[in-house]
Design an enzyme around this catalytic site. Structure first.
Site: not given
Ligand SMILES: *Cc1c(COP(=O)(O)O)cnc(C)c1O
Length: 382
Positions: A51, A133, A170, A228, A325
């Protein structure tokens, strides 16, 4: 990761020995990642997850431009992106950018022709995911990047070049993520999709691609991501990427077999089963990878996905509805709607994700209990 919690606890930015050891570990991880992506070491930025990488990519490019009444800068994406992309772009729309959401066909593919048609003189950024995803569709990134390069070559020196970002979260476990072959300028990866630590991420940023940071402070990660560094996280992320990429061909073949076995069996055992996303068993696609090997998205007509998910959970079977998510919302999946299905089907769709711990035996357990559960839900819901 273990030694970097305690033994090498130093701050990588410090000059004493404990700090230098941490710094060396980060640079080793950066080298590992760069050698897999086939890019320069200096082109890897470590972040706190996908993200964040996506926000850095999209806002980082957009912040080079100031939209006003005369200049409305333009961004292109697809309708089936992850919320991290869609919500970032919604925010940029509020800030005056114009966004085109490309449609996809019934399997979830973005077409090169649609992309070519959508590009305008004001286009500054394109963001298309490598693999979806929810339905596992693998987008033709190398083909799409050719169109962008062609457009860029035809632009005058005074015109901005289009930057191409791909969300490859993915794909990382199963596909080639060579950025030269993909032809992208920016690429997002994370740890959580590859058995790595959560809240760890990577943004590949091709040299000479100007990004404006949105986190300011001590200037770590070339000033693109101050704060950091998460040393154990970075070490774990690089190791996870190394492992999944090393085993990807073997694991790909193993999961494909299991995936297709499950799809065939479940369709046989349960009437009115629908597969969503591309069907790799079709003859046309024998030599192409078009669907992630770990993704099965199906619906059983008349059966609510959420009810089925809860029912399966009581059998210790974990499935997802919509995007994992964002499951707090009960809106029908934007991805299933984008491939042309009704809201009813979207609400019925569920996703079985296969992984390293998936075996034929476990799938047989699911295949044993699923028909009875579906029949029961159809009975009570009708
Ligand atoms: C899981 C996912 C995200 C978000 O990942 P985070 O590490 O939770 O921020 C973004 N894009 C895709 C395609 C994902 O599968």
């Amino acid at each position: 990761m273990q030694p970097f919690w305690c033994k090498y606890f130093g701050n990588p930015a410090s000059l004493y020995k404990f700090g230098r050891e941490a710094d060396v570990a980060i640079e080793k991880a950066r080298n590992t990642v760069a050698s897999i992506l086939k890019c320069r070491v200096g082109e890897i930025v470590f972040t706190a997850g996908a993200t964040e990488s996506i926000n850095l990519a999209l806002f980082g490019i957009a912040r080079n431009y100031k939209p006003n009444a005369k200049n409305k800068y333009h961004i292109i994406t697809s309708q089936i992106e992850h919320h991290a992309v869609l919500e970032s772009l919604k925010q940029l729309e509020k800030e005056g950018f114009e966004v085109t959401y490309l449609p996809v066909n019934s399997f979830g593919f973005v077409s090169s022709r649609d992309l070519a048609k959508a590009i305008k003189p004001a286009t500054i950024l394109v963001s298309i995911m490598y693999a979806n995803n929810e339905i596992g569709t693998i987008e033709p990134i190398a083909q799409l990047s050719k169109i962008i390069h062609k457009t860029n070559r035809a632009r005058k020196a005074s015109q901005p070049k289009i930057v191409f970002h791909t969300d490859a979260c993915q794909a990382a476990g199963y596909l080639d993520i060579n950025v030269q072959k993909l032809g992208v300028d920016l690429l997002t990866l994370n740890g959580s999709k590859i058995y790595g630590p959560k809240q760890t991420g990577i943004l590949y940023c091709k040299h000479a691609t100007e990004l404006k940071p949105f986190i300011f402070g001590g200037g770590q990660e070339k000033g693109l991501r101050s704060g950091t560094e998460n040393v154990p996280g970075i070490v774990g992320l690089a190791e996870a990427l190394k492992l999944v990429q090393k085993n990807k061909n073997k694991e790909n073949a193993r999961l494909k077999k299991l995936r297709d076995y499950f799809i065939i069996q479940v369709s046989k055992k349960i009437p009115h089963t629908n597969l969503h996303g591309p069907d790799e068993r079709s003859l046309y696609t024998m030599h192409k990878e078009i669907r992630l090997p770990n993704n099965i998205n199906i619906s059983f007509s008349g059966v609510d996905g959420e009810a089925l998910m809860l029912y399966l959970d009581s059998y210790n079977i974990a499935v997802s509805t919509g995007s994992a998510c964002a499951s707090a919302t009960t809106d029908p999946s934007h991805v299933i709607l984008a491939i042309g299905k009704s809201p009813e089907i979207a609400k019925a769709s569920i996703r079985f994700t296969l992984g390293q711990s998936t075996t034929k035996q476990k799938l047989d357990y699911v295949l044993n209990v699923l028909p009875g559960i579906v029949a029961e839900l159809r009975r009570v819901q009708s």
